[in-house]
Structures are given as C-alpha cells and as structure tokens.
Design a protein around this motif. Structure first.
Motif, PDB file in Angstrom:
ATOM      1  N   ARG A 147       0.666  -1.118  -0.040  1.00 55.94           N
ATOM      2  CA  ARG A 147      -0.108  -0.084   0.123  1.00 55.94           C
ATOM      3  C   ARG A 147       0.712   1.231   0.052  1.00 55.94           C
ATOM      4  O   ARG A 147       1.977   1.351   0.349  1.00 55.94           O
ATOM      5  CB  ARG A 147      -0.996   0.073   1.069  1.00 55.94           C
ATOM      6  CG  ARG A 147      -1.754  -1.292   1.389  1.00 55.94           C
ATOM      7  CD  ARG A 147      -2.393  -1.360   2.639  1.00 55.94           C
ATOM      8  NE  ARG A 147      -2.942  -2.601   2.964  1.00 55.94           N
ATOM      9  CZ  ARG A 147      -4.566  -2.972   2.789  1.00 55.94           C
ATOM     10  NH1 ARG A 147      -5.259  -2.070   2.141  1.00 55.94           N
ATOM     11  NH2 ARG A 147      -4.813  -4.041   3.238  1.00 55.94           N
ATOM     12  N   THR A 148      -0.046   2.515  -0.555  1.00 53.03           N
ATOM     13  CA  THR A 148       0.854   3.556  -0.268  1.00 53.03           C
ATOM     14  C   THR A 148       0.467   4.316   1.174  1.00 53.03           C
ATOM     15  O   THR A 148      -0.717   4.631   1.147  1.00 53.03           O
ATOM     16  CB  THR A 148       0.494   4.420  -1.469  1.00 53.03           C
ATOM     17  OG1 THR A 148       0.789   3.964  -2.719  1.00 53.03           O
ATOM     18  CG2 THR A 148       1.140   5.706  -1.497  1.00 53.03           C
ATOM     19  N   VAL A 149       1.367   4.519   1.870  1.00 53.77           N
ATOM     20  CA  VAL A 149       1.293   5.249   3.116  1.00 53.77           C
ATOM     21  C   VAL A 149       1.925   6.586   3.211  1.00 53.77           C
ATOM     22  O   VAL A 149       3.272   6.645   3.054  1.00 53.77           O
ATOM     23  CB  VAL A 149       1.832   4.160   4.260  1.00 53.77           C
ATOM     24  CG1 VAL A 149       1.666   4.731   5.522  1.00 53.77           C
ATOM     25  CG2 VAL A 149       1.182   2.806   3.960  1.00 53.77           C
ATOM     26  N   PHE A 150       1.400   7.686   3.460  1.00 60.35           N
ATOM     27  CA  PHE A 150       1.892   8.764   3.545  1.00 60.35           C
ATOM     28  C   PHE A 150       1.265   9.528   5.016  1.00 60.35           C
ATOM     29  O   PHE A 150       0.334   9.559   5.388  1.00 60.35           O
ATOM     30  CB  PHE A 150       1.390   9.836   2.655  1.00 60.35           C
ATOM     31  CG  PHE A 150       1.744  11.203   2.109  1.00 60.35           C
ATOM     32  CD1 PHE A 150       3.262  11.380   2.031  1.00 60.35           C
ATOM     33  CD2 PHE A 150       0.944  12.192   1.679  1.00 60.35           C
ATOM     34  CE1 PHE A 150       3.916  12.340   1.780  1.00 60.35           C
ATOM     35  CE2 PHE A 150       1.731  13.333   1.433  1.00 60.35           C
ATOM     36  CZ  PHE A 150       3.111  13.459   1.625  1.00 60.35           C
ATOM     37  N   VAL A 151       2.729   9.836   5.603  1.00 60.67           N
ATOM     38  CA  VAL A 151       2.201  10.145   7.191  1.00 60.67           C
ATOM     39  C   VAL A 151       3.068  11.485   7.490  1.00 60.67           C
ATOM     40  O   VAL A 151       4.202  11.628   7.102  1.00 60.67           O
ATOM     41  CB  VAL A 151       3.042   8.920   8.108  1.00 60.67           C
ATOM     42  CG1 VAL A 151       2.652   9.270   9.465  1.00 60.67           C
ATOM     43  CG2 VAL A 151       2.474   7.574   7.731  1.00 60.67           C
ATOM     44  N   SER A 152       2.186  12.281   7.967  1.00 65.01           N
ATOM     45  CA  SER A 152       2.962  13.542   8.509  1.00 65.01           C
ATOM     46  C   SER A 152       2.959  13.763   9.940  1.00 65.01           C
ATOM     47  O   SER A 152       2.017  13.218  10.859  1.00 65.01           O
ATOM     48  CB  SER A 152       1.940  14.797   8.235  1.00 65.01           C
ATOM     49  OG  SER A 152       2.325  15.926   8.577  1.00 65.01           O
ATOM     50  N   SER A 153       4.129  14.019  10.507  1.00 62.91           N
ATOM     51  CA  SER A 153       4.363  13.864  11.903  1.00 62.91           C
ATOM     52  C   SER A 153       5.597  14.987  12.191  1.00 62.91           C
ATOM     53  O   SER A 153       6.154  15.173  11.531  1.00 62.91           O
ATOM     54  CB  SER A 153       4.887  12.549  12.215  1.00 62.91           C
ATOM     55  OG  SER A 153       4.893  12.615  13.849  1.00 62.91           O
ATOM     56  N   HIS A 154       5.398  15.710  13.579  1.00 66.83           N
ATOM     57  CA  HIS A 154       6.670  16.401  13.985  1.00 66.83           C
ATOM     58  C   HIS A 154       7.357  15.492  14.974  1.00 66.83           C
ATOM     59  O   HIS A 154       8.446  16.185  15.457  1.00 66.83           O
ATOM     60  CB  HIS A 154       5.878  17.423  14.898  1.00 66.83           C
ATOM     61  CG  HIS A 154       5.290  18.448  14.063  1.00 66.83           C
ATOM     62  ND1 HIS A 154       6.010  19.320  12.986  1.00 66.83           N
ATOM     63  CD2 HIS A 154       4.009  19.048  13.860  1.00 66.83           C
ATOM     64  CE1 HIS A 154       5.230  20.166  12.600  1.00 66.83           C
ATOM     65  NE2 HIS A 154       3.716  19.941  12.852  1.00 66.83           N
ATOM     66  N   LEU A 155       7.068  14.175  15.171  1.00 69.20           N
ATOM     67  CA  LEU A 155       7.918  13.411  16.252  1.00 69.20           C
ATOM     68  C   LEU A 155       8.998  12.724  15.313  1.00 69.20           C
ATOM     69  O   LEU A 155       8.788  11.690  14.679  1.00 69.20           O
ATOM     70  CB  LEU A 155       7.003  12.316  16.929  1.00 69.20           C
ATOM     71  CG  LEU A 155       6.001  12.866  17.809  1.00 69.20           C
ATOM     72  CD1 LEU A 155       5.322  11.411  18.318  1.00 69.20           C
ATOM     73  CD2 LEU A 155       6.707  13.664  18.729  1.00 69.20           C
ATOM     74  N   MET A 156      10.286  13.372  15.253  1.00 69.10           N
ATOM     75  CA  MET A 156      11.432  13.031  14.452  1.00 69.10           C
ATOM     76  C   MET A 156      11.810  11.456  14.838  1.00 69.10           C
ATOM     77  O   MET A 156      12.142  10.911  14.063  1.00 69.10           O
ATOM     78  CB  MET A 156      12.526  14.030  14.686  1.00 69.10           C
ATOM     79  CG  MET A 156      12.255  15.366  14.257  1.00 69.10           C
ATOM     80  SD  MET A 156      12.181  15.226  12.328  1.00 69.10           S
ATOM     81  CE  MET A 156       9.892  15.723  12.170  1.00 69.10           C
TER      82      MET A 156
END
Length: 372
Positions: free
Chosen positions: A178-187
């Motif tokens: 699957r295509t998984v696109f994740v936005s996060s501020h936790l480096m």
C-alpha cells in the motif's frame, strides 16, 4: 501512487504551497515533514480534493481524488480526529461511513477490533480521550481496506503502547504494497517508521530522499574520544597529535573530545603513537532530528524568544523584602509517634488523658460513639 506536479495554493495574498512536485510510491512508509505553517496540511487537503489547487495538479493512481470511483474504497485518510459527531457511538459513526461507501457492516466490527476499540464500541465518541479519538480516526481510514492511506499526526495523544502499535501498523500496511503517507513532528518516531522522506519549508520542496540519505546529506559524523580524567596532560597531548594530523578537535562539556576529519582507526593509531590511553573511542551518527533541524533552521516561521522575566515584573522599592510565611513554633519535646497497639488491643479506642485539664468543667468531652 500519489503524484503532485507543480502544486500551488494561494489564499489571497498568502502562498501556502508553491510549485511543489513529488511522488509517494507504494510499498514504503513516506514521512511528510516540515515546520509549522510549512503547508503540510494544505497539501494533504489538496490530495484529498478538500482544497482546489491554484495551479498544478495532484493525482492518486493517475486520477484526481474527485474522479476516483467510490473513493473511500481506494483512499483512507485521518486528517482531524475530532471530525466526529460527538453524540454518535463509535460503532454508529463507522457504520454511517460504511453505508455511504457501500461497505459491509461486518467490516465495522473488524476495524474496531484492529484499533482496540471493540469494548467501547457502544460509547459516544464525544466522551473519548484524545488517544481514543485517534484510534477511531484510524479505524475510519482503514474501513474501506484502501490501497492509499494518508495520516496527519496519527500518534498524537497516544500512550507508548499505542505509538508502538501505530508504528507497526504503518510498516505492515506498507509491506502489503500500500501507499502510506504520514505527516508528523515526532522525529524520533519518523526515524523508526519512515523509509522515505519528503520535507517542505514555507510551501516549497526541500528534500525528497530516503531517511539514510537525508541524515547523511544534512549532518556531519564525528568521533567521541575520552582520556583518563585524572591525567589532563594526556588529553592535551592527544589533542595536539590529532590537530597535527589534520583533525578538527573540539572539547565537550563533560571533558571528552569531539573529533572530525579523521577515521576511528587513524585516531586509535595516533593515540597509540602518542602513548595516550583512551577510555572511550566511539563513532557518532547524527539523528534524524539533528539533520532535520539543520536543514529547516532557515524555514521556521515561529521562533520563541527568551522570557525577559525582569521586564514583566513591576520594580520594587529599595529595601523591599518579600513577606515570609509565619510558621508557628511547635514544641518538639514529647512529640513522638505512639507505640503500636498490643495484640488484642483496639487501636481506635480513646485513651483517657494522663493529666486532667486545668479547667475540666469547660472542656468538651468526646464520647466513644462520637469518634467514629
């Protein structure tokens, strides 16, 4: 696959996203990073057709989201976990989404079990905690068993067990193709989860590469060297030998040396030649957070300043001293913990006073039944 070409979005005089082009490929977890206000949420909204681009285009599988047949069966997303009718139960919320997309009702119970909300399925979502709301949003994204998934801050509000669960879930979804696109501020979490990174700043693309390449391009590795603390002359001798060999030596606060420009075997050889004993010789690779901060330091719009506390307080007159709390003097003599009760003795029985009060006629007498 998600593909953006020349994506631009303006809100009046403000340009949120400018000429942004990238691809999110299947089979990998792609992290979407950027400072606050960089345009990440706007970009995700344009991917899902919630905002119309001013210029450029973004497609999913070659088609804009609005043109996808039965889009909820192909694309799942979590952008705002609070976008739920608080009066509905968790199961009814998912059931309404399933009915709109033609998804069987049994799928609702399946995803509730996947996200761990099966026991609270009949509770109203308005009483959910932040972490439970995140789980419900993830369940809604998984409802149609889609091939493309977008998550905006999916671990927000989750406990450590929940964060680990989301991490493993993302990897599992990507491993299924699957295509998984994740936005996060936790480096730290992105370093453990993402395979590829797309970094934007002020609406423009800054990096599109793997996590390993991103760290290598935006950080400098170094060696950490420590000599015996009781022999400072050895530290100075080693520092001079390393500098003479072309290394850059910087002292650290704990007494160690940070060395760049020389490989670890070369540092070991130089220490041996200088007859210096080493207590530590270790390589240091920059973290994703360090590399990210180095790249985006010029694209941060919101910076904190020092709190000038003195400037916020009213000046006090000369000789002023703050009042001290009045603590009564308590005699220390005779103030000891009572001995433990003897076997068979009632510890709650009221013992008679050793010495009657001076004014016994005016002293309140406590009856045994009043002490309960």
């Amino acid at each position: 696959m998600i593909e953006a070409v020349g994506l631009t979005k303006r809100y009046g005089a403000k340009t949120a996203v400018y000429n942004l082009s990238f691809q999110v490929r299947p089979g990998a977890v792609t992290g979407f990073l950027g400072p606050n206000g960089a345009g990440k949420s706007t970009t995700m909204r344009m991917v899902l057709g919630l905002d119309r681009p001013t210029e450029g285009r973004v497609t999913i599988g070659g088609l804009p989201y609005r043109q996808l047949p039965n889009a909820p069966r192909q694309v799942g997303a979590l952008l705002d976990a609070k976008a739920v009718h608080g009066g509905r139960t968790a199961r009814n919320h998912l059931l309404s989404l399933a009915q709109l997309a033609g998804i069987p009702a049994r799928r609702v119970d399946e995803v509730l079990g996947v996200v761990g909300l099966h026991d609270v399925a009949k509770r109203r979502s308005g009483g959910f905690s932040l972490g439970m709301g995140q789980r419900l949003g993830i369940a809604a994204a998984l409802l149609g068993d889609p091939q493309v998934l977008l998550f905006d801050e999916p671990v927000n509000g989750l406990d450590p067990e929940g964060i680990l669960w989301v991490r493993n879930l993302m990897k599992q979804l990507a491993a299924e193709g699957r295509t998984v696109f994740v936005s996060s501020h936790l480096m730290s979490e992105m370093a453990l989860t993402a395979d590829h990174l797309i970094v934007i700043g002020r609406g423009q693309l800054m990096a599109d590469m793997s996590v390993q390449d991103f760290i290598a391009h935006n950080s400098a590795s170094f060696a950490r060297v420590r000599t015996p603390e009781t022999e400072p002359q050895q530290r100075e001798k080693l520092s001079a030998a390393l500098s003479e060999a072309g290394g850059q030596v910087m002292p650290e606060q704990d007494g160690a040396l940070r060395v760049t420009g020389l490989a670890l075997p070369r540092i070991s050889d130089l220490a041996h030649e200088a007859d210096v004993r080493l207590w530590e010789l270790s390589p240091h690779q920059a973290s994703l957070e360090e590399a990210y901060m180095r790249m985006t330091q010029g694209a941060v719009d919101y910076r904190s300043t020092e709190d000038q506390k003195a400037g916020l307080m009213q000046p006090q007159p000369p000789g002023y001293a703050p009042p001290q709390p009045q603590i009564p003097d308590v005699p220390q003599q005779g103030w000891y913990a009572p001995p433990p009760p003897a076997p068979g003795e009632n510890p709650y029985a009221t013992a008679p006073p050793a010495t009657p009060p001076a004014d016994a006629a005016h002293t309140d007498q406590i009856k045994p039944e009043d002490s309960r």
